[in-house]
Scaffold this active site. Sequence first.
Site, mmCIF file in Angstrom:
data_model
loop_
_atom_site.group_PDB
_atom_site.id
_atom_site.type_symbol
_atom_site.label_atom_id
_atom_site.label_comp_id
_atom_site.label_asym_id
_atom_site.label_seq_id
_atom_site.Cartn_x
_atom_site.Cartn_y
_atom_site.Cartn_z
ATOM 1 N N CYS A 1 97.673 -17.080 40.274
ATOM 2 C CA CYS A 1 97.407 -18.520 40.213
ATOM 3 C C CYS A 1 97.863 -19.199 41.513
ATOM 4 C CB CYS A 1 98.047 -19.130 38.971
ATOM 5 S SG CYS A 1 97.338 -20.733 38.511
ATOM 6 N N HIS B 1 96.213 -15.700 34.562
ATOM 7 C CA HIS B 1 97.577 -15.259 34.247
ATOM 8 C C HIS B 1 97.539 -13.970 33.425
ATOM 9 C CE1 HIS B 1 99.901 -18.794 35.615
ATOM 10 N NE2 HIS B 1 98.777 -19.449 35.365
ATOM 11 N N GLU C 1 99.988 -12.143 32.630
ATOM 12 C CA GLU C 1 101.215 -12.014 31.841
ATOM 13 C C GLU C 1 101.115 -12.658 30.462
ATOM 14 O OE1 GLU C 1 101.865 -15.778 34.365
ATOM 15 O OE2 GLU C 1 100.725 -13.916 34.437
ATOM 16 N N SER D 1 127.826 -16.790 16.298
ATOM 17 C CA SER D 1 127.214 -17.708 15.340
ATOM 18 C C SER D 1 126.624 -16.979 14.146
ATOM 19 C CB SER D 1 126.103 -18.501 16.038
ATOM 20 O OG SER D 1 125.057 -17.619 16.445
ATOM 21 N N GLY D 2 126.504 -15.651 14.269
ATOM 22 C CA GLY D 2 125.831 -14.870 13.243
ATOM 23 C C GLY D 2 124.401 -14.559 13.610
ATOM 24 N N GLY D 3 123.922 -15.178 14.699
ATOM 25 C CA GLY D 3 122.582 -14.901 15.178
ATOM 26 C C GLY D 3 122.516 -13.580 15.920
ATOM 27 N N VAL D 4 121.310 -13.174 16.268
ATOM 28 C CA VAL D 4 121.091 -11.892 16.928
ATOM 29 C C VAL D 4 121.827 -11.829 18.265
ATOM 30 C CG1 VAL D 4 119.359 -10.332 17.885
ATOM 31 C CG2 VAL D 4 118.848 -11.656 15.820
ATOM 32 N N ASP D 5 121.690 -12.864 19.064
ATOM 33 C CA ASP D 5 122.214 -12.835 20.424
ATOM 34 C C ASP D 5 123.731 -12.672 20.459
ATOM 35 O OD1 ASP D 5 119.564 -13.348 20.989
ATOM 36 O OD2 ASP D 5 119.876 -15.493 21.300
ATOM 37 N N SER E 1 125.661 -11.663 18.108
ATOM 38 C CA SER E 1 126.059 -10.405 17.462
ATOM 39 C C SER E 1 125.964 -9.241 18.441
ATOM 40 C CB SER E 1 125.180 -10.136 16.239
ATOM 41 O OG SER E 1 125.319 -11.148 15.269
#
Length: 510
Positions: A82, A169, A171, A222-226, A228
């Site tokens: 682009c 694009h 991607e 926080s208990g989230g994936v990241d 953890s």
Amino acid sequence: MKNADILVLDFGSQYTQLIARRLREQGVYAELMPFNVSIEAIKAKNPKGIILSGGPASVYAKDAYFCDEGVFTLGLPVLGICYGMQLLAHKNGADVAPAGHKEYGKANLNIVKKCDFFKGVPDTSVVWMSHSDKVNELPQGFEVLANSENSEFCVFANLDKKLYALQFHPEVAHSEFGDTMLKNFAKICGCESTWNMGSFAKKEVQAIREKVGNDKVLCAVSGGVDSSVVAALLAHAIPDNLIVVFVDNGLLRTNEAKQVEEMFKLKLGVNLISIDASELFLSRLKGVRDPEKKRKIIGETFIEVFDKEAKKHSNVKYLAQGTLYTDVIESSVVGSSKTIKSHHNVGGLPEWMEFELIEPLREIFKDEVRRLGLELGLSRDIVYRHPFPGPGLAIRIMGEVNTSSLELLRKADVILREELKSSGWYDKTWQAFCVLLNVNSVGVMGDNRTYENAVCLRVVDASDGMTASFSRLPYDLLENCSRRIINEVDGINRVVYDISSKPPATIEWE
């Protein structure tokens, strides 16, 4: 300094990091750098190829973005996408001007000359356009490889110098064979598929050990994936120097605080320090309606709470966060991408803080985080939880956050997740949640007029969160969600479904 197989120079496109993600999916380590990075910094990375991303500027404008001229004298393969394509044309003497017909959306790509770049790509395929400028003539030394209905020079190249230019694009998922083209470019560069989460984990563990030494790390979860995965990675690297802290900010979903404590203590074997700061957060959010102010208040309060806890322990020097590549791009930390919204965990720490940041996931994408979690031994139910934002339910309530609005939203959100799980749709979607609109509407329940809250269901399909489409849920499922929420949650009399895609909308409403 880690070498990069391919460097992606960021000229400001919101899709830029998708380029790196697509290459990494194929085992090729791609890294982003600002468009104006010095040639010395580029050489230090020892890349095998360079990609020039898209961007919002025009090459003929006074404030146009240009990379170091040395990029074109390294003798490396270069792919311009682009804006990057227009830059290649401009640098090689071709005229670039505003397009008479702007192209946004799908277009048919017609290959007119086969070459290694198009290996495995059919003669005609769908690609994704997003541009308002046009290359009006072929640069000297280049030849046309493909065209589209509105672009005579949709793909052109100097095959001898291995310079390739694309108007579309590749991607973006809408480009049917975009992954194949990027894979072919990587092969042209001589790249091998050596990037994986196993090797990343080993290198990151070693890097953490070397950086931390005998100091301690405070890890916010926080208990989230990241968070953890960050905690698991740190537990592998520095188990004796890790302090894991969970803050209940009062903005969590139903029973989430209890679930987080059980997950870390029982499933991860982590000694968790739990802090109930819900009253503090809610008091500071009182009367605040602006979403950016809410995010800033929540982020600053998190930091304050962590700092207070850190001072109870000796030798705490670092704070670990689960910042991802997608957080960085939306906060415009890399290159010249325009800011979409700030993220609570992007932008560094305030000067008054006494510890430094550790962000081991900062350069990887959500799908890579999930693979890393599995590599570290986390269970699939942890790794494949739906994303949950750090600011929690505060950014899913339009306007002011208070205990009554939180209670309404929690009850509706539980019903949505229950229905998705019982119908088998939860694992098919990227993210699902309710938004309390804080807008009342007229309804009729029994023989009585009601004037109560409306709630919006937001369910999306995505692979990385950079782009997303609304989930095509069955009407019966949507009807069940609506019926249950209206019947079971006092104070809600209307349910709507968000059918916006990202872009132009974001996944979260605030």
